[in-house]
Each structure stands twice: as structure tokens, then as C-alpha cells.
Design a protein around this motif. Sequence first.
Motif, PDB file in Angstrom:
ATOM      1  N   GLU A 279      40.895 -48.066  59.132  1.00 35.84           N
ATOM      2  CA  GLU A 279      41.524 -48.524  60.357  1.00 35.84           C
ATOM      3  C   GLU A 279      41.673 -47.337  61.301  1.00 35.84           C
ATOM      4  O   GLU A 279      42.254 -46.319  60.934  1.00 35.84           O
ATOM      5  N   THR A 280      41.140 -47.460  62.498  1.00 33.69           N
ATOM      6  CA  THR A 280      41.203 -46.350  63.458  1.00 33.69           C
ATOM      7  C   THR A 280      42.119 -46.643  64.636  1.00 33.69           C
ATOM      8  O   THR A 280      42.577 -45.709  65.293  1.00 33.69           O
TER       9      THR A 280
ATOM     10  N   TYR B 170      35.729 -49.050  54.955  1.00 29.90           N
ATOM     11  CA  TYR B 170      36.072 -49.029  56.375  1.00 29.90           C
ATOM     12  C   TYR B 170      37.514 -48.560  56.537  1.00 29.90           C
ATOM     13  O   TYR B 170      38.387 -48.932  55.765  1.00 29.90           O
TER      14      TYR B 170
ATOM     15  N   SER C 103      44.568 -59.574  63.501  1.00 34.96           N
ATOM     16  CA  SER C 103      45.720 -58.905  62.896  1.00 34.96           C
ATOM     17  C   SER C 103      46.402 -59.741  61.822  1.00 34.96           C
ATOM     18  O   SER C 103      47.071 -59.192  60.948  1.00 34.96           O
TER      19      SER C 103
ATOM     20  N   ARG D 288      31.320 -50.717  63.218  1.00 31.02           N
ATOM     21  CA  ARG D 288      32.712 -51.100  63.462  1.00 31.02           C
ATOM     22  C   ARG D 288      32.900 -52.556  63.025  1.00 31.02           C
ATOM     23  O   ARG D 288      32.000 -53.378  63.139  1.00 31.02           O
TER      24      ARG D 288
ATOM     25  N   GLN E 134      38.569 -52.485  53.857  1.00 33.39           N
ATOM     26  CA  GLN E 134      38.983 -51.158  53.411  1.00 33.39           C
ATOM     27  C   GLN E 134      38.414 -50.838  52.032  1.00 33.39           C
ATOM     28  O   GLN E 134      38.002 -49.704  51.775  1.00 33.39           O
TER      29      GLN E 134
ATOM     30  N   ARG F 295      35.998 -55.592  63.484  1.00 42.43           N
ATOM     31  CA  ARG F 295      37.302 -55.993  64.020  1.00 42.43           C
ATOM     32  C   ARG F 295      37.750 -57.219  63.234  1.00 42.43           C
ATOM     33  O   ARG F 295      36.964 -58.120  63.004  1.00 42.43           O
TER      34      ARG F 295
ATOM     35  N   GLN G  10      44.691 -50.056  66.670  1.00 39.75           N
ATOM     36  CA  GLN G  10      45.064 -51.443  66.879  1.00 39.75           C
ATOM     37  C   GLN G  10      45.040 -51.682  68.366  1.00 39.75           C
ATOM     38  O   GLN G  10      45.337 -50.781  69.149  1.00 39.75           O
TER      39      GLN G  10
ATOM     40  N   HIS H 211      41.471 -57.380  56.044  1.00 42.95           N
ATOM     41  CA  HIS H 211      41.676 -55.932  56.223  1.00 42.95           C
ATOM     42  C   HIS H 211      41.491 -55.212  54.891  1.00 42.95           C
ATOM     43  O   HIS H 211      40.793 -54.191  54.812  1.00 42.95           O
TER      44      HIS H 211
END
Length: 143
Positions: free
Chosen positions: A130-131, A128, A114, A109, A124, A111, A133, A120
Motif C-alpha cells: 500500500e503506497t 503488493y 477501501s 499498480r 499484499q 487499486r 489512500q 487488500h
Amino acid sequence: MEPIYRAYQEKDLQALIALMKQLGYTHSKHALLTNVKAVHKAGGEVFVAELNDIVVGCISAIIDIRLAEGTQGEIVSLVVDKDHRGYGLGKGLVGTAEHWLSQYVDSIRIRANSIRNAAHQFYQELGYLETKQQVVLVKNKHE
């Protein structure tokens, strides 16, 4: 010269202080050394990227255990020096952390704050997804 990806050594501490500052965290030598030791004590590892004997990036790989989700690897505190970004060092650090974590876990995982949209997209592009928020709430001991 090709980068070297290796486990943290105490001689890297000053470079990590500067890198953490670029990530938005100010640490004294003592505070950051305490954090590195805590990562190691909890079974995690800190890795650095080195170019021409200069540490230009770092990442931490930790094992996280939760009642609901079980055991997962987690990649945290990835930062590459602002003058060395865009050359694949972040990808190399993630690969190093993933390789190390793969000995212990089946899933990893990450994190990212935001507001870090570029991060991000970077993750990606490395596969990876996004699962969810979530909001992070903190209660400090002395408040």
C-alpha cells in the motif's frame, strides 16, 4: 482439471456479465462489450480463468500514463466466481496479467475499494504494498 488462463474471446461475454455482477456492476451485453473493446483499443487486455470449459474468473490489464507518475501497468476488475474462490484462481489471473504487463511496464499498480479488506490482504500476500489512500470523485456528464 487444471485451470486455463487465456485472453478474452467474444464467446465469454455472458460469463463476464455474471462475474461483473458479483463484483457489484450490472452491465448489458452491449455495455460490457463496449468496455472490452475500449480496453483493447487503449492497448489493454482482458483475461479469463476457465475450468472445464466454463469461465469462472476474469481480470483486466491496462497501461496507464500519467504526467506525474509516467507509464504504469494496472490490474483492474479481478473477480472469481463465488463458488470457485479459495482455489488459487485469483492468484493465477493476477500472474497472467502481470506476465502480460511485464512486456510493457516496469511497475504494476492495483487499486481496491477501501471496504474490500480481503482484497487488500490478497494483494499484499502477492507482494503488493500500500503506497497511498485517496478519495475518488466523479462528475457525470448529465448532472
